[in-house]
Design a protein around this motif. Structure first.
Motif, PDB file in Angstrom:
ATOM      1  N   GLY A 399       0.787  -1.220   0.000  1.00  0.00           N
ATOM      2  CA  GLY A 399       0.000   0.000   0.000  1.00  0.00           C
ATOM      3  C   GLY A 399       0.819   1.270   0.000  1.00  0.00           C
ATOM      4  N   GLN A 400       2.167   1.162   0.133  1.00  0.00           N
ATOM      5  CA  GLN A 400       3.022   2.354   0.173  1.00  0.00           C
ATOM      6  C   GLN A 400       3.621   2.716  -1.187  1.00  0.00           C
ATOM      7  OE1 GLN A 400       5.904   1.432   3.282  1.00  0.00           O
ATOM      8  NE2 GLN A 400       4.780   2.721   4.717  1.00  0.00           N
ATOM      9  N   ALA A 401       3.535   1.804  -2.149  1.00  0.00           N
ATOM     10  CA  ALA A 401       4.125   2.083  -3.460  1.00  0.00           C
ATOM     11  C   ALA A 401       3.370   3.213  -4.151  1.00  0.00           C
ATOM     12  CB  ALA A 401       4.091   0.827  -4.329  1.00  0.00           C
ATOM     13  N   THR A 402       4.120   4.107  -4.763  1.00  0.00           N
ATOM     14  CA  THR A 402       3.530   5.236  -5.482  1.00  0.00           C
ATOM     15  C   THR A 402       4.030   5.222  -6.922  1.00  0.00           C
ATOM     16  OG1 THR A 402       5.349   6.742  -4.940  1.00  0.00           O
ATOM     17  CG2 THR A 402       3.513   6.628  -3.375  1.00  0.00           C
ATOM     18  N   ASP A 403       3.313   5.954  -7.788  1.00  0.00           N
ATOM     19  CA  ASP A 403       3.758   6.072  -9.176  1.00  0.00           C
ATOM     20  C   ASP A 403       5.171   6.625  -9.249  1.00  0.00           C
ATOM     21  OD1 ASP A 403       1.492   5.061 -10.321  1.00  0.00           O
ATOM     22  OD2 ASP A 403       0.518   7.001 -10.588  1.00  0.00           O
ATOM     23  N   GLU A 404       5.485   7.594  -8.390  1.00  0.00           N
ATOM     24  CA  GLU A 404       6.813   8.204  -8.440  1.00  0.00           C
ATOM     25  C   GLU A 404       7.894   7.184  -8.081  1.00  0.00           C
ATOM     26  OE1 GLU A 404       9.356  12.029  -6.768  1.00  0.00           O
ATOM     27  OE2 GLU A 404       7.276  11.755  -6.156  1.00  0.00           O
ATOM     28  N   GLU A 405       7.678   6.395  -7.035  1.00  0.00           N
ATOM     29  CA  GLU A 405       8.669   5.386  -6.642  1.00  0.00           C
ATOM     30  C   GLU A 405       8.885   4.373  -7.757  1.00  0.00           C
ATOM     31  OE1 GLU A 405      10.577   5.287  -4.017  1.00  0.00           O
ATOM     32  OE2 GLU A 405       9.695   7.095  -3.154  1.00  0.00           O
ATOM     33  N   ILE A 406       7.806   3.988  -8.419  1.00  0.00           N
ATOM     34  CA  ILE A 406       7.910   3.018  -9.513  1.00  0.00           C
ATOM     35  C   ILE A 406       8.721   3.606 -10.665  1.00  0.00           C
ATOM     36  CG2 ILE A 406       6.583   1.761 -11.258  1.00  0.00           C
ATOM     37  CD1 ILE A 406       4.261   1.738  -9.118  1.00  0.00           C
ATOM     38  N   ARG A 407       8.451   4.840 -11.001  1.00  0.00           N
ATOM     39  CA  ARG A 407       9.140   5.466 -12.136  1.00  0.00           C
ATOM     40  C   ARG A 407      10.596   5.779 -11.822  1.00  0.00           C
ATOM     41  NH1 ARG A 407       4.514   8.963 -15.313  1.00  0.00           N
ATOM     42  NH2 ARG A 407       2.856   7.449 -14.996  1.00  0.00           N
ATOM     43  N   VAL A 408      10.894   6.114 -10.575  1.00  0.00           N
ATOM     44  CA  VAL A 408      12.291   6.318 -10.183  1.00  0.00           C
ATOM     45  C   VAL A 408      13.087   5.037 -10.398  1.00  0.00           C
ATOM     46  CG1 VAL A 408      13.812   6.669  -8.201  1.00  0.00           C
ATOM     47  CG2 VAL A 408      11.910   8.223  -8.575  1.00  0.00           C
ATOM     48  N   LEU A 409      12.545   3.922  -9.958  1.00  0.00           N
ATOM     49  CA  LEU A 409      13.225   2.637 -10.165  1.00  0.00           C
ATOM     50  C   LEU A 409      13.368   2.326 -11.648  1.00  0.00           C
ATOM     51  CD1 LEU A 409      11.858   0.133  -7.476  1.00  0.00           C
ATOM     52  CD2 LEU A 409      14.248   0.697  -7.935  1.00  0.00           C
ATOM     53  N   TYR A 410      12.321   2.615 -12.411  1.00  0.00           N
ATOM     54  CA  TYR A 410      12.356   2.349 -13.853  1.00  0.00           C
ATOM     55  C   TYR A 410      13.459   3.162 -14.534  1.00  0.00           C
ATOM     56  CZ  TYR A 410      10.731   2.143 -18.716  1.00  0.00           C
ATOM     57  OH  TYR A 410      10.649   1.969 -20.069  1.00  0.00           O
ATOM     58  N   VAL A 411      13.573   4.441 -14.175  1.00  0.00           N
ATOM     59  CA  VAL A 411      14.630   5.276 -14.737  1.00  0.00           C
ATOM     60  C   VAL A 411      16.001   4.711 -14.377  1.00  0.00           C
ATOM     61  CG1 VAL A 411      15.720   7.549 -14.634  1.00  0.00           C
ATOM     62  CG2 VAL A 411      13.238   7.366 -14.847  1.00  0.00           C
ATOM     63  N   ALA A 412      16.177   4.307 -13.125  1.00  0.00           N
ATOM     64  CA  ALA A 412      17.460   3.753 -12.693  1.00  0.00           C
ATOM     65  C   ALA A 412      17.818   2.500 -13.487  1.00  0.00           C
ATOM     66  CB  ALA A 412      17.421   3.441 -11.200  1.00  0.00           C
ATOM     67  N   LEU A 413      16.826   1.687 -13.792  1.00  0.00           N
ATOM     68  CA  LEU A 413      17.068   0.424 -14.498  1.00  0.00           C
ATOM     69  C   LEU A 413      17.314   0.611 -15.993  1.00  0.00           C
ATOM     70  CD1 LEU A 413      14.384  -1.898 -12.851  1.00  0.00           C
ATOM     71  CD2 LEU A 413      16.846  -1.928 -12.463  1.00  0.00           C
ATOM     72  N   THR A 414      17.136   1.831 -16.498  1.00  0.00           N
ATOM     73  CA  THR A 414      17.258   2.041 -17.947  1.00  0.00           C
ATOM     74  C   THR A 414      18.391   3.008 -18.297  1.00  0.00           C
ATOM     75  OG1 THR A 414      15.525   3.747 -17.796  1.00  0.00           O
ATOM     76  CG2 THR A 414      14.844   1.525 -18.434  1.00  0.00           C
ATOM     77  N   ARG A 415      19.370   3.187 -17.392  1.00  0.00           N
ATOM     78  CA  ARG A 415      20.494   4.093 -17.672  1.00  0.00           C
ATOM     79  C   ARG A 415      21.691   3.369 -18.283  1.00  0.00           C
ATOM     80  NH1 ARG A 415      18.243   7.949 -18.800  1.00  0.00           N
ATOM     81  NH2 ARG A 415      16.462   6.547 -18.651  1.00  0.00           N
ATOM     82  N   ALA A 416      21.789   2.052 -18.152  1.00  0.00           N
ATOM     83  CA  ALA A 416      23.018   1.335 -18.499  1.00  0.00           C
ATOM     84  C   ALA A 416      23.032   0.864 -19.946  1.00  0.00           C
ATOM     85  CB  ALA A 416      23.206   0.141 -17.575  1.00  0.00           C
ATOM     86  N   ARG A 417      24.203   0.960 -20.550  1.00  0.00           N
ATOM     87  CA  ARG A 417      24.408   0.401 -21.888  1.00  0.00           C
ATOM     88  C   ARG A 417      24.829  -1.065 -21.805  1.00  0.00           C
ATOM     89  NH1 ARG A 417      28.000   1.637 -25.192  1.00  0.00           N
ATOM     90  NH2 ARG A 417      26.691   1.396 -27.041  1.00  0.00           N
ATOM     91  N   VAL A 418      25.606  -1.405 -20.789  1.00  0.00           N
ATOM     92  CA  VAL A 418      26.183  -2.750 -20.721  1.00  0.00           C
ATOM     93  C   VAL A 418      25.589  -3.569 -19.586  1.00  0.00           C
ATOM     94  CG1 VAL A 418      28.318  -4.088 -20.448  1.00  0.00           C
ATOM     95  CG2 VAL A 418      28.340  -1.927 -21.731  1.00  0.00           C
ATOM     96  N   ARG A 419      25.623  -3.042 -18.368  1.00  0.00           N
ATOM     97  CA  ARG A 419      25.121  -3.848 -17.257  1.00  0.00           C
ATOM     98  C   ARG A 419      24.638  -2.969 -16.119  1.00  0.00           C
ATOM     99  NH1 ARG A 419      30.347  -6.268 -13.950  1.00  0.00           N
ATOM    100  NH2 ARG A 419      31.569  -4.341 -13.906  1.00  0.00           N
ATOM    101  N   THR A 420      23.680  -3.519 -15.375  1.00  0.00           N
ATOM    102  CA  THR A 420      23.146  -2.877 -14.183  1.00  0.00           C
ATOM    103  C   THR A 420      23.441  -3.770 -12.987  1.00  0.00           C
ATOM    104  OG1 THR A 420      21.365  -1.796 -15.413  1.00  0.00           O
ATOM    105  CG2 THR A 420      21.066  -2.030 -13.041  1.00  0.00           C
ATOM    106  N   LEU A 421      24.030  -3.196 -11.955  1.00  0.00           N
ATOM    107  CA  LEU A 421      24.327  -3.908 -10.721  1.00  0.00           C
ATOM    108  C   LEU A 421      23.541  -3.259  -9.587  1.00  0.00           C
ATOM    109  CD1 LEU A 421      28.225  -4.018 -11.106  1.00  0.00           C
ATOM    110  CD2 LEU A 421      26.581  -5.758 -11.853  1.00  0.00           C
ATOM    111  N   ARG A 422      23.390  -3.979  -8.500  1.00  0.00           N
ATOM    112  CA  ARG A 422      22.749  -3.380  -7.330  1.00  0.00           C
ATOM    113  C   ARG A 422      23.720  -3.385  -6.164  1.00  0.00           C
ATOM    114  NH1 ARG A 422      19.623  -7.636  -3.972  1.00  0.00           N
ATOM    115  NH2 ARG A 422      20.132  -9.604  -5.008  1.00  0.00           N
TER     116      ARG A 422
END
Length: 573
Positions: A399-422
C-alpha cells in the motif's frame, strides 16, 4: 551535407525531416535515440538555413546541456555546433536580466515566474519572437512554474517546436488538470496544442542486449493501469535479479572505473552518505550537483585575477589562455563577452565583476576528472552509463508504493548500456530526514542530530582577511594545495554560528552568516565535509590590490559538500 555518426531509423527520420514550422510532440522511451534525434533535428534545421541563434534548445540539467553541446559540435558539415542549448532556468534568467532584475536575488522559481510574465506581456522584448524553432527536452518533467513558462513560450510565437519526453520517466511530480487525473508535462503540452503532430520512438539503441536489459518490458506497467504494489514488485524484482555488490566489492570495482560508471541513489542524503564512505576508502569520485548549484568557474579568477586594466581585448585573452584549446578559448570568450562585452569588442572588467554571478558554468566547464559519478536518479535523467550501480531502495510495505517510486526505479534500471548492478544498502547510524531543505541524519530512536548536509553556498564568498600577507597566502594555498575531494573540518569561532573551514589545519574560508547546522545548540566541530570545487568571486579591485591578491577584483572561494558529522568537543589549534 550532414554526416551522421549513426544512421537514423525510419522513426527518427520522420521527425528530423519535418518542416521548420512544424509542431511535434515526440514520446521517446529510454534508449530509443531521443538525444540522437534531437541533435539531427537541430542539424537539419541549420541545413535549411535557420540561423543557430534562431534555434532554441532547452533541457533541465547542466550535465545534459553539456552532452548536447558536445554532440552538436560533432555533426560534420553543419552549423549545428553553433546552436547553444541551455537549461530552462538559465534561459529564464536571461529574460529577466533584460529588465535589469537579478536572478540570484529573485531565486529560481521567482525568476521563472517573472520570465513567464515578461514573455506573455511582451514576447518581443522577452526574445520569444526571434526563434524560428524551439526544442524542449525531457518535457515530462515540466511541472509548476516551469510548465507554465514553456506553455507561455510556445504559445507566444508562431515558431515551430519539437517537444520530446517520456511519460514513463516523469519523476519530478505530477500536475493535475480539472479532471483530477495526474499528468506529466508532455501529456499536458499535448492537451494545450491538440493540433500538433505526434510521434513515438520505440526501438532500444542504448542496451547492447535490449532483451536482457533489466528495464525491458516494464514500460506498460510503469505507464499505469496496474495496481501500484504489483507494478512496484515487478520493477523491484528486476533490480533484485541483478548481480549484487557489497560496499567493499564496490570500492574494489571503482578503483578501475571512470565516468562511464554511475552510482544512483534515491535522494541526495544517500548520495552524500555513500560519498563519505567512498572518500574514507580513498576512492576518487564526483558527486553530481543539483541543477541550481552553479558555482562560478575558478578559471576566471585564476586567469584574470591579476589583470588591472579596465578592459581586456580578445588578443590579450588569447595570450593569457595560450595553453588552452581553441574550442575552450572560443567558448570562454563568448561566455565572458555575454557578461561584459562593450562596443569596442573588449571585455569591460567592471561589468564582468558586476555580472559574474550570472555566468553559466555549462558554457565554460572546467576540465573534469574522469572518475565515477554518484548521483540521485533524478539528476541522471537524460544521461547514460556503461555500468549503472543502483543502491537498493528501502523495502516498502503493502500500500506504500507510489507512481513516483515506480518510475524512479524504472529510470534507474534504464540508464546502463552494458550492465546494471545493485549495491547492498549499507547500515547507517541513523535515518535520513529533510525537514527544511537540508538533509539531516537523526538517531533511530530519541532526539538530536548526528549529521547535517553541507551545500554549495555555505561558504562566505567575501574576503574576511585584513592583512595582505595572510590574504595572499590563503589565495596561494587555495590555488596550489586545495583540490576537489580534499577533507575539511569546520571549527566554531567566537562569532555566533560562524565556523572556520580548515584544510590540513589551514583556514581556507569561513561559513556564510546564513549557515545554521542546527536550530539551537552549536556543535564545536563538524567533520566529514569535503571540497566540492573552487569558484571565482568578485569585488572591489582596490581592496584586492591592497590585500596583494591581484588588481582584477577577483579571488578564489572554496565550496564544500558532504554529510557533516557533528562533534561537541572543542577544536584543538
Amino acid at each position: 551535407m550532414i554526416v551522421e555518426p549513426a544512421p537514423l531509423t525510419e522513426e527518427q527520420r520522420a521527425i528530423v525531416d519535418l518542416d521548420v514550422d512544424a509542431r511535434a510532440i515526440v514520446v521517446a522511451g529510454p534508449g530509443t535515440g531521443k538525444t540522437h534525434t534531437l541533435i539531427h533535428r537541430a542539424a537539419a534545421l541549420a541545413a535549411r538555413g535557420v540561423a543557430p541563434s534562431e534555434i532554441l534548445v532547452l533541457s533541465f540539467t547542466n550535465a545534459v546541456v553539456g552532452e548536447l553541446r558536445r554532440r552538436l559540435a560533432q555533426v560534420a558539415d553543419s552549423d549545428a555546433g553553433f546552436v547553444r542549448p541551455t537549461t530552462l532556468d538559465s534561459h529564464a534568467a536571461r529574460i529577466v536580466a533584460r529588465d535589469e532584475l537579478d536572478p540570484v536575488v529573485l531565486g529560481f522559481d521567482k525568476t521563472v515566474l517573472r520570465a513567464t510574465v515578461a514573455t506573455e506581456s511582451n514576447p518581443d522584448h522577452a526574445g520569444a519572437t526571434r526563434y524560428r524553432h524551439v526544442i524542449v527536452d525531457e518535457a515530462q518533467d515540466l511541472v509548476g512554474v516551469r510548465l507554465a513558462f514553456i506553455e507561455t513560450l510556445l504559445g507566444a510565437t508562431d515558431a515551430g517546436f519539437t517537444v520530446l519526453g517520456d511519460p514513463a520517466q516523469g519523476i519530478y511530480g505530477f500536475s493535475e488538470r480539472s479532471t483530477g487525473t495526474p499528468s506529466t508535462g508532455i501529456d499536458i503540452l499535448g492537451d494545450d496544442f491538440p493540433d500538433v503532430q505526434r510521434f513515438h520512438l520505440t526501438q532500444d539503441h542504448r542496451s547492447l542486449r535490449p532483451g536482457a536489459s533489466p528495464g525491458h518490458g516494464l514500460r506498460p506497467l510503469v505507464l499505469g493501469g496496474t495496481d501500484p504494489d504489483v507494478a512496484h514488485h515487478a520493477v523491484l524484482g528486476r533490480l533484485r535479479d541483478s548481480e549484487r555488490l557489497t560496499l567493499s566489492q564496490l570500492a574494489t570495482a571503482l578503483k578501475r572505473a571512470d565516468d562511464a560508471t554511475g552510482i544512483l541513489c534515491r535522494n541526495n542524503g544517500e548520495v552524500l552518505y555513500l560519498s563519505g564512505l567512498l572518500a574514507d576508502a580513498g576512492i576518487a569520485h564526483k558527486v553530481r550537483r543539483a541543477a541550481i548549484d552553479r558555482p562560478t568557474p575558478s578559471w576566471i579568477a585564476r586567469l584574470l585575477g591579476d589583470v588591472g586594466s579596465a578592459e581586456i581585448s580578445r588578443r590579450q585573452f588569447h595570450r593569457i589562455t595560450a595553453s588552452a584549446s581553441d574550442e575552450w578559448r572560443a567558448d570562454s570568450w563568448k561566455a565572458l563577452r555575454r557578461l561584459a562585452g562593450n562596443r569596442s569588442g573588449a571585455l569591460d572588467m567592471q561589468r564582468l565583476r558586476e555580472n559574474l554571478h550570472r555566468i553559466n558554468p555549462e558554457e565554460t566547464p572546467d576540465a573534469a576528472d574522469r572518475v565515477p559519478v554518484i548521483s540521485t536518479v533524478h539528476r541522471s535523467k537524460g544521461l547514460e552509463y556503461e555500468t549503472t550501480i543502483v543502491l537498493e531502495p528501502h523495502v516498502l510495505d503493502a500500500g506504500q508504493a507510489t507512481d513516483e517510486e515506480i518510475r524512479v526505479l524504472y529510470v534507474a534500471l534504464t540508464r546502463a548500456r552494458v550492465r546494471t548492478l545493485r549495491l547492498k544498502r549499507p547500515e547507517m547510524p541513523g535515518r535520513l530526514v529533510r525537514p527544511a531543505g537540508r538533509w539531516l541524519m537523526v538517531p533511530w530512536r530519541g532526539r538530536g542530530t548526528l549529521r547535517v548536509e553541507l551545500c554549495i553556498g555555505d561558504v562566505e564568498p567575501g574576503l574576511d582577511e585584513c592583512e595582505p600577507d595572510s590574504a595572499r597566502a590563503r589565495q596561494d594555498y587555495l590555488r596550489d594545495q586545495v583540490k576537489p575531494g580534499d577533507a575539511v573540518e569546520l571549527c566554531l569561532l567566537d562569532d555566533e554560528h560562524v565556523y572556520a573551514i580548515e584544510h590540513r589545519r589551514n583556514r581556507i574560508g569561513v561559513t556564510a552568516a546564513e549557515f545554521r547546522p542546527l536550530a539551537s545548540d552549536r556543535p564545536h566541530r563538524i567533520t566529514g565535509a569535503r571540497v566540492d570545487c573552487l569558484r571565482s568571486a568578485a569585488g572591489d579591485p582596490g581592496r584586492t590590490q591592497n590585500l596583494a591578491i591581484g588588481a582584477g577584483g577577483l579571488w578564489l572561494v572554496p565550496e564544500i559538500v558532504g554529510l557533516g558529522d557533528l562533534q561537541w568537543q572543542e577544536c584543538t589549534r
